[in-house]
Design a protein around this motif. Structure first.
Motif, PDB file in Angstrom:
ATOM      1  N   VAL A 186      43.465   3.356  32.363  1.00  0.00           N
ATOM      2  CA  VAL A 186      42.571   2.903  33.844  1.00  0.00           C
ATOM      3  C   VAL A 186      41.038   4.506  33.788  1.00  0.00           C
ATOM      4  N   ARG A 187      41.628   5.224  33.525  1.00  0.00           N
ATOM      5  CA  ARG A 187      41.199   6.683  33.172  1.00  0.00           C
ATOM      6  C   ARG A 187      39.596   6.245  32.191  1.00  0.00           C
ATOM      7  N   PHE A 188      40.179   5.675  30.849  1.00  0.00           N
ATOM      8  CA  PHE A 188      39.375   6.046  30.150  1.00  0.00           C
ATOM      9  C   PHE A 188      38.405   4.509  29.519  1.00  0.00           C
ATOM     10  N   VAL A 189      39.256   3.475  30.464  1.00  0.00           N
ATOM     11  CA  VAL A 189      37.873   2.402  29.596  1.00  0.00           C
ATOM     12  C   VAL A 189      37.230   2.651  31.224  1.00  0.00           C
ATOM     13  N   THR A 190      37.104   3.106  32.328  1.00  0.00           N
ATOM     14  CA  THR A 190      36.720   3.574  33.695  1.00  0.00           C
ATOM     15  C   THR A 190      35.212   4.485  32.673  1.00  0.00           C
ATOM     16  N   LEU A 191      35.865   5.234  31.799  1.00  0.00           N
ATOM     17  CA  LEU A 191      34.301   6.090  31.935  1.00  0.00           C
ATOM     18  C   LEU A 191      33.528   5.544  30.471  1.00  0.00           C
ATOM     19  N   LEU A 192      34.417   4.348  30.151  1.00  0.00           N
ATOM     20  CA  LEU A 192      34.045   4.336  28.977  1.00  0.00           C
ATOM     21  C   LEU A 192      32.504   2.677  29.557  1.00  0.00           C
ATOM     22  N   ILE A 193      32.895   2.686  30.470  1.00  0.00           N
ATOM     23  CA  ILE A 193      32.036   1.388  31.094  1.00  0.00           C
ATOM     24  C   ILE A 193      30.838   2.234  31.973  1.00  0.00           C
ATOM     25  N   ALA A 194      30.909   2.939  32.395  1.00  0.00           N
ATOM     26  CA  ALA A 194      30.355   3.565  33.090  1.00  0.00           C
ATOM     27  C   ALA A 194      29.188   4.363  32.158  1.00  0.00           C
ATOM     28  N   MET A 195      29.120   4.146  30.748  1.00  0.00           N
ATOM     29  CA  MET A 195      28.796   4.655  30.158  1.00  0.00           C
ATOM     30  C   MET A 195      26.990   3.215  29.667  1.00  0.00           C
TER      31      MET A 195
END
Length: 319
Positions: A186-195
């Motif tokens: 979830v952390r990984f996907v959250t940061l990825l979306i924020a790009m």
């Protein structure tokens, strides 16, 4: 505001309100460290680095140049919304407050973090849209022009960037107490979306053929780059700098994810990854072996898998 080119050595300023806020925060943190006694040096260093960068952003010649050059202002933005909040999260002031407080005080802090409103305000469901809205709203609208003409709006922008960046990174990086226990995926996907917002703002600024904030060029007296070139450079800084910083955070989370899998207690039941589930469904189709079994470790599932491959091979040959 002076239209002369700022001097790199002499154009330092004092922002008394911000210095008072910083002083209170540092003293409070120091008192907590004294009470806890054994507080990691790395966390203290993170707070010190955040304070130094904040002073540079607010009071150094960098701040003076940021009033005249969109590109320098963009560097300041990245420091305010990503780097300084990251250092504050790594300093773990909430955990320090919990450990330095009495049992009753620690319970109250944890209770506040557990309030539904608090949990929502610190969850990715709120912080990611907030992060995106701040980036888009302050760069691709008339906000930059308004900010350049009004110091109150400029100060509000600083607060907005620090708060939105801190809330966004709080549950995603490190082990700070946040009221959330986000898994590494979830952390990984959250940061990825924020790009996405970083890229959007950067590309739009690079491709826009009109000045979004003419006040930057108007504040200069015959020095500095062409206004559109400065704006394009600002877009490049946001795109490559913002995505670059986010990519570094993604690598950190990915490394933590891998390390957590390697150090997992063998006695704990293994969770089936989505990839294993997809393989099982595509190759066997009946879900044999149970939801927590690994396709490669389950002998019955492996036998069914091989039989399915032989069947598919026979069909191919007959075809």
């Amino acid at each position: 505001m002076s239209m002369q080119r700022p001097d790199l050595l002499t154009d330092w300023t004092v922002t008394w309100v911000w210095w008072a806020v910083i002083a209170v925060a540092v003293v409070g943190y120091a008192v907590g460290v004294v009470r806890v006694r054994r507080w990691p040096v790395g966390r203290i260093a993170a707070l010190a680095a955040a304070v130094v960068l904040l002073v540079v952003v607010l009071n150094s010649p960098v701040a003076a140049f940021a009033h005249h050059l969109f590109s320098v202002h963009m560097i300041v933005h990245l420091l305010l919304i990503m780097v300084i909040p990251l250092l504050l999260v790594l300093a773990q002031p909430i955990r320090l407050a919990v450990e330095a407080s009495s049992e009753a005080g620690a319970r109250r802090i944890r209770a506040v973090l557990g309030f539904p409103v608090t949990r929502f305000l610190t969850s990715p469901a709120f912080t990611v849209p907030l992060y995106a809205a701040v980036l888009v709203g302050t760069h691709l609208t008339g906000f930059q022009q308004l900010m350049s003409e009004n110091m109150a709006v400029h100060e509000a922008e600083t607060v907005l960037y620090l708060v939105s960046g801190y809330l966004f990174l709080l549950p995603c990086i490190g082990t700070e107490i946040s009221g959330h226990e986000l898994s590494h995926p979830v952390r990984f996907v959250t940061l990825l979306i924020a790009m996405g917002p970083d890229t959007l703002v950067g590309v739009v600024l690079m491709l826009t053929g009109t000045e979004i904030a003419p006040a930057y060029a108007a504040s200069r007296m015959g020095w500095g780059p062409d206004p559109l070139a400065d704006q394009s450079l600002a877009g490049a800084i946001m795109w490559f700098g913002g995505d670059g910083l986010m990519m570094c955070l993604l690598l950190v989370v990915a490394a933590q994810w891998i390390r957590s899998d390697r150090t997992r207690d063998p006695s704990e039941p293994r969770r089936t990854s989505w990839l294993d589930s997809a393989r099982r469904e595509a190759t066997i189709g009946d879900g044999s072996g149970g939801p927590d079994s690994d396709l490669d470790d389950d002998e019955a599932a492996l036998a069914a898998y091989n039989a399915r491959l032989r069947e598919l091979h026979g069909l191919d040959r007959r075809g």
